[in-house]
Design a protein around this motif. Structure first.
Motif, mmCIF file in Angstrom:
data_model
loop_
_atom_site.group_PDB
_atom_site.id
_atom_site.type_symbol
_atom_site.label_atom_id
_atom_site.label_comp_id
_atom_site.label_asym_id
_atom_site.label_seq_id
_atom_site.Cartn_x
_atom_site.Cartn_y
_atom_site.Cartn_z
ATOM 1 N N SER A 215 82.910 8.685 13.158
ATOM 2 C CA SER A 215 81.850 9.077 12.237
ATOM 3 C C SER A 215 82.222 10.429 11.650
ATOM 4 C CB SER A 215 80.494 9.139 12.942
ATOM 5 O OG SER A 215 80.514 10.109 13.980
ATOM 6 N N VAL A 216 81.549 10.805 10.567
ATOM 7 C CA VAL A 216 81.848 12.060 9.876
ATOM 8 C C VAL A 216 80.538 12.764 9.530
ATOM 9 C CG1 VAL A 216 82.838 13.119 7.807
ATOM 10 C CG2 VAL A 216 83.997 11.176 8.881
ATOM 11 N N PHE A 217 80.462 14.047 9.879
ATOM 12 C CA PHE A 217 79.359 14.907 9.449
ATOM 13 C C PHE A 217 79.994 16.032 8.642
ATOM 14 C CE2 PHE A 217 75.840 17.651 9.224
ATOM 15 C CZ PHE A 217 74.700 16.973 9.620
ATOM 16 N N ALA A 218 79.740 16.027 7.326
ATOM 17 C CA ALA A 218 80.379 16.991 6.429
ATOM 18 C C ALA A 218 79.313 17.838 5.756
ATOM 19 C CB ALA A 218 81.208 16.264 5.377
ATOM 20 N N VAL A 219 79.591 19.130 5.616
ATOM 21 C CA VAL A 219 78.658 20.039 4.949
ATOM 22 C C VAL A 219 79.391 20.744 3.821
ATOM 23 C CG1 VAL A 219 77.448 20.381 7.137
ATOM 24 C CG2 VAL A 219 79.108 22.075 6.396
ATOM 25 N N LEU A 220 78.705 20.945 2.706
ATOM 26 C CA LEU A 220 79.297 21.684 1.600
ATOM 27 C C LEU A 220 79.235 23.174 1.920
ATOM 28 C CD1 LEU A 220 78.162 19.900 -1.663
ATOM 29 C CD2 LEU A 220 80.236 19.601 -0.332
ATOM 30 N N SER A 221 80.381 23.778 2.001
ATOM 31 C CA SER A 221 80.488 25.211 2.237
ATOM 32 C C SER A 221 81.049 25.841 0.967
ATOM 33 C CB SER A 221 81.366 25.483 3.457
ATOM 34 O OG SER A 221 81.390 26.850 3.764
ATOM 35 N N ALA A 222 81.815 26.909 1.106
ATOM 36 C CA ALA A 222 82.435 27.570 -0.046
ATOM 37 C C ALA A 222 83.552 28.458 0.464
ATOM 38 C CB ALA A 222 81.413 28.412 -0.816
ATOM 39 N N ARG A 223 84.605 28.568 -0.322
ATOM 40 C CA ARG A 223 85.710 29.438 0.071
ATOM 41 C C ARG A 223 85.243 30.885 0.231
ATOM 42 N NH1 ARG A 223 91.104 28.305 -0.144
ATOM 43 N NH2 ARG A 223 90.704 26.511 -1.521
ATOM 44 N N VAL A 224 84.224 31.292 -0.536
ATOM 45 C CA VAL A 224 83.741 32.668 -0.409
ATOM 46 C C VAL A 224 83.107 32.919 0.958
ATOM 47 C CG1 VAL A 224 83.406 33.001 -2.881
ATOM 48 C CG2 VAL A 224 81.514 32.134 -1.489
ATOM 49 N N GLY B 228 88.457 35.299 6.518
ATOM 50 C CA GLY B 228 89.885 35.534 6.420
ATOM 51 C C GLY B 228 90.420 35.489 5.001
ATOM 52 N N ASP B 229 89.684 34.816 4.102
ATOM 53 C CA ASP B 229 90.156 34.640 2.725
ATOM 54 C C ASP B 229 89.443 35.576 1.740
ATOM 55 O OD1 ASP B 229 91.918 32.963 1.000
ATOM 56 O OD2 ASP B 229 90.029 32.453 0.027
ATOM 57 N N ASN B 230 88.629 36.481 2.248
ATOM 58 C CA ASN B 230 87.859 37.371 1.366
ATOM 59 C C ASN B 230 88.734 38.519 0.876
ATOM 60 O OD1 ASN B 230 86.040 38.988 0.047
ATOM 61 N ND2 ASN B 230 84.677 39.296 1.793
ATOM 62 N N ARG B 231 89.154 38.416 -0.378
ATOM 63 C CA ARG B 231 89.997 39.460 -0.972
ATOM 64 C C ARG B 231 89.336 40.132 -2.160
ATOM 65 N NH1 ARG B 231 93.207 35.218 0.562
ATOM 66 N NH2 ARG B 231 94.922 35.710 1.979
ATOM 67 N N ALA B 232 88.229 39.585 -2.619
ATOM 68 C CA ALA B 232 87.596 40.109 -3.829
ATOM 69 C C ALA B 232 86.348 40.934 -3.544
ATOM 70 C CB ALA B 232 87.247 38.963 -4.775
ATOM 71 N N GLY B 233 85.722 40.746 -2.373
ATOM 72 C CA GLY B 233 84.485 41.442 -2.077
ATOM 73 C C GLY B 233 83.325 40.907 -2.890
ATOM 74 N N GLY B 234 82.214 41.636 -2.885
ATOM 75 C CA GLY B 234 81.037 41.212 -3.622
ATOM 76 C C GLY B 234 80.372 39.991 -3.020
ATOM 77 N N TRP B 235 79.301 39.530 -3.680
ATOM 78 C CA TRP B 235 78.564 38.344 -3.262
ATOM 79 C C TRP B 235 78.156 38.447 -1.791
ATOM 80 C CZ3 TRP B 235 79.632 33.073 -5.902
ATOM 81 C CH2 TRP B 235 79.776 33.253 -7.275
ATOM 82 N N TYR B 236 77.590 39.561 -1.410
ATOM 83 C CA TYR B 236 77.349 39.878 -0.006
ATOM 84 C C TYR B 236 76.521 38.815 0.714
ATOM 85 C CZ TYR B 236 79.229 44.578 -0.619
ATOM 86 O OH TYR B 236 80.063 45.643 -0.853
#
Length: 232
Positions: free
Chosen positions: A125-134, A138-146
């Motif tokens: 079975s699969v339980f998937a949630v929509l997340s976001a790269r922001v 570990g991938d936060n290089r731009a900052g903002g969007w606190y």
């Protein structure tokens, strides 16, 4: 979704949104999917993240129609109460932060609480949630969007923790946080300038293929529509 059993049932939460609607359309056209059910603020029963009683009622109402071998949580909000993501520390407002967490983190926790029990105990079975790269620390290089970044990161942690617990009773279940890419929608429209976009239908097709390729593990995955993993 070739790895799910023939005739599986699917459930999409947030089915009235741009991506939720695309998930509904893709699953309705999927030959192996016997039925897909959608829930949103406008469905009957309704689903309101800020009101746990609606999640409890909706899950109980669907129990007899399950189990659901695929559950997709496409709920979330980038702008709330007329406020978009903060660009600077000076923009932070405690009430706006609390609202962002209420929808994108606490709402996700309550979805996990009430809808994971609708997964089958045996078989894939699969339980998937929509997340976001922001939401990736570990991938936060731009900052903002606190607030949005922090709430999405918290939502990811809640998923990871729930996945570790639930794979004990559902060892073949796959849990995944999904980065669909920048999809044109009412949510993203004010923030698209200068960024490449992906149509919702194409994003969902990529995510379905990526999910189909994931093995079960102790804990959750964090992947994009190309199947590439994203650091938490």
């Amino acid at each position: 979704m070739k790895q799910l059993p023939e005739g599986y049932r699917a459930l999409v939460l947030g089915s009235s949104g741009t991506l939720g609607s695309a998930w509904m359309q893709a699953l309705e056209a999927e030959p192996r999917c016997a039925a897909v059910q959608g829930l949103s603020r406008r469905s009957q029963p309704p689903l309101v993240l800020e009101d746990e009683s609606t999640l409890r009622t909706a899950a109980e109402a669907l129990r007899a129609a399950g189990p659901f071998a695929l559950i997709v949580d496409a709920c979330g909000a980038l702008s709330l109460d007329g406020r978009g993501p903060e660009k600077r520390l000076d923009d932070l407002d405690p009430h706006a932060l609390a609202r962002c967490f209420e929808v994108n983190a606490i709402g996700r926790a309550l979805v996990l609480k009430h809808f994971i029990p609708l997964l089958p105990r045996q078989g894939r079975s699969v339980f998937a949630v929509l997340s976001a790269r922001v939401g990736s620390i570990g991938d936060n290089r731009a900052g903002g969007w606190y607030g949005y970044r922090a709430a999405k990161a918290a939502g990811n942690m809640l998923l990871q923790t729930a996945a570790i617990e639930c794979t004990r009773s559902r060892p073949e279940a796959v849990f995944a946080a999904l980065q669909p890419g920048t999809v044109p929608s009412a949510l993203s429209a004010p923030f698209l300038a200068g960024y490449p976009t992906t149509a919702a239908e194409l994003a969902v097709q990529g995510l379905m293929q990526a999910l189909d390729a994931l093995p079960a593990q102790r804990g959750a995955w964090f992947i994009d529509a190309r199947g590439q993993t994203i650091p938490w």
